[in-house]
Design an enzyme around this catalytic site. Sequence first.
Site, PDB file in Angstrom:
ATOM      1  N   HIS A   1     -18.961  65.642  -9.979  1.00 56.68           N
ATOM      2  CA  HIS A   1     -19.377  66.829 -10.733  1.00 56.68           C
ATOM      3  C   HIS A   1     -20.430  67.585  -9.917  1.00 56.68           C
ATOM      4  CE1 HIS A   1     -20.889  69.451 -13.839  1.00 56.68           C
ATOM      5  NE2 HIS A   1     -19.815  69.157 -14.545  1.00 56.68           N
TER       6      HIS A   1
ATOM      7  N   LYS B   1     -22.231  65.283 -20.792  1.00 60.04           N
ATOM      8  CA  LYS B   1     -23.414  65.310 -19.902  1.00 60.04           C
ATOM      9  C   LYS B   1     -24.531  64.486 -20.558  1.00 60.04           C
ATOM     10  CE  LYS B   1     -21.652  69.609 -18.092  1.00 60.04           C
ATOM     11  NZ  LYS B   1     -21.882  70.919 -17.493  1.00 60.04           N
TER      12      LYS B   1
ATOM     13  N   GLY C   1     -21.617  76.437 -17.627  1.00 56.11           N
ATOM     14  CA  GLY C   1     -22.760  76.648 -18.511  1.00 56.11           C
ATOM     15  C   GLY C   1     -23.316  78.065 -18.481  1.00 56.11           C
TER      16      GLY C   1
ATOM     17  N   GLU D   1     -23.044  68.981 -10.773  1.00 55.59           N
ATOM     18  CA  GLU D   1     -24.425  68.635 -11.124  1.00 55.59           C
ATOM     19  C   GLU D   1     -24.870  67.381 -10.385  1.00 55.59           C
ATOM     20  OE1 GLU D   1     -23.850  68.653 -15.376  1.00 55.59           O
ATOM     21  OE2 GLU D   1     -23.592  70.818 -15.319  1.00 55.59           O
TER      22      GLU D   1
ATOM     23  N   ASN E   1     -16.928  66.543 -21.459  1.00 55.31           N
ATOM     24  CA  ASN E   1     -18.039  65.959 -20.691  1.00 55.31           C
ATOM     25  C   ASN E   1     -19.333  66.248 -21.450  1.00 55.31           C
ATOM     26  OD1 ASN E   1     -19.961  65.213 -18.858  1.00 55.31           O
ATOM     27  ND2 ASN E   1     -19.422  66.754 -17.307  1.00 55.31           N
TER      28      ASN E   1
END
Length: 251
Positions: free
Chosen positions: A96, A11, A174, A98, A9
């Site tokens: 996700h 992002k 992260g 996020e 991913n």
Amino acid sequence: MRKNIVAGNWKMNLNRNEGIKLVEDVLNLLSSNSTSEVVFSPSFVHLYKVNKMCKSIEGVSSSAQNCSASEKGTFTGEVSAEMIKSLGVEYVILGHSERRENFMETNNELKQKVDISLKNGLKVIFCCGESLSQRKNEVHFDCIKNQIEESLFHLNETEFENIIIAYEPIWAIGTGVTASTDQAQEMHQFIRDLISEKYNNEISENTSILYGGSCKPSNAKELFSQKDIDGGLIGGASLNAQDFAQIINSF
Ligand code: 13P
């Protein structure tokens, strides 16, 4: 039999040239012995090109990172599932954390996105994951159960065959803090049991459940050796060709 999948991913990272170079480098580094399917998930603007680069290679494919909950119409800036499918793309990542946190995506909205994606022939990589406080308060199993039940469990058995689950504890994304192998395996088994209870054992055994959250070359092998961990959804480490290839080659 369920597939092993390692998905990257990206992002909101990498410009076009960087993305192309990364895909080329990863493909060059793949071991012919790896048993894992590889999925690249770039931003929408790179998806056509990345998909073209992967399409002819067996076991390599692409994924969108999101899609609209609506079919089409006056939704400036949105991208529909049909548009994604028309590129020949196989997967879409939905839910996700996020997107749940920054764009207020709810379980109900995700249910609509799941439906529209499946209707348009996309396979869904459905993300679920608990926050640190939910884990500390020992409501992490309830949280995952709720996310899966409310967005996925209206599907019939045939529809559910096109679902891949990605367990991504928010506190591990992260942060460099990876869930321990036991924590990850425990949750993956919980998810598989949920699917078995709702559908049946065969469907649950055939569902790929990926782990995401600070997965890197140093811990991938151990995580992927667990019986209910069928691969990974990789963020940061998927932006580095050596690291990503090493993770894929951990299978
Ligand atoms: P990191 O691998 O950077 O922790 O990100 C995981 C993730 O969010 C993948 O979707």
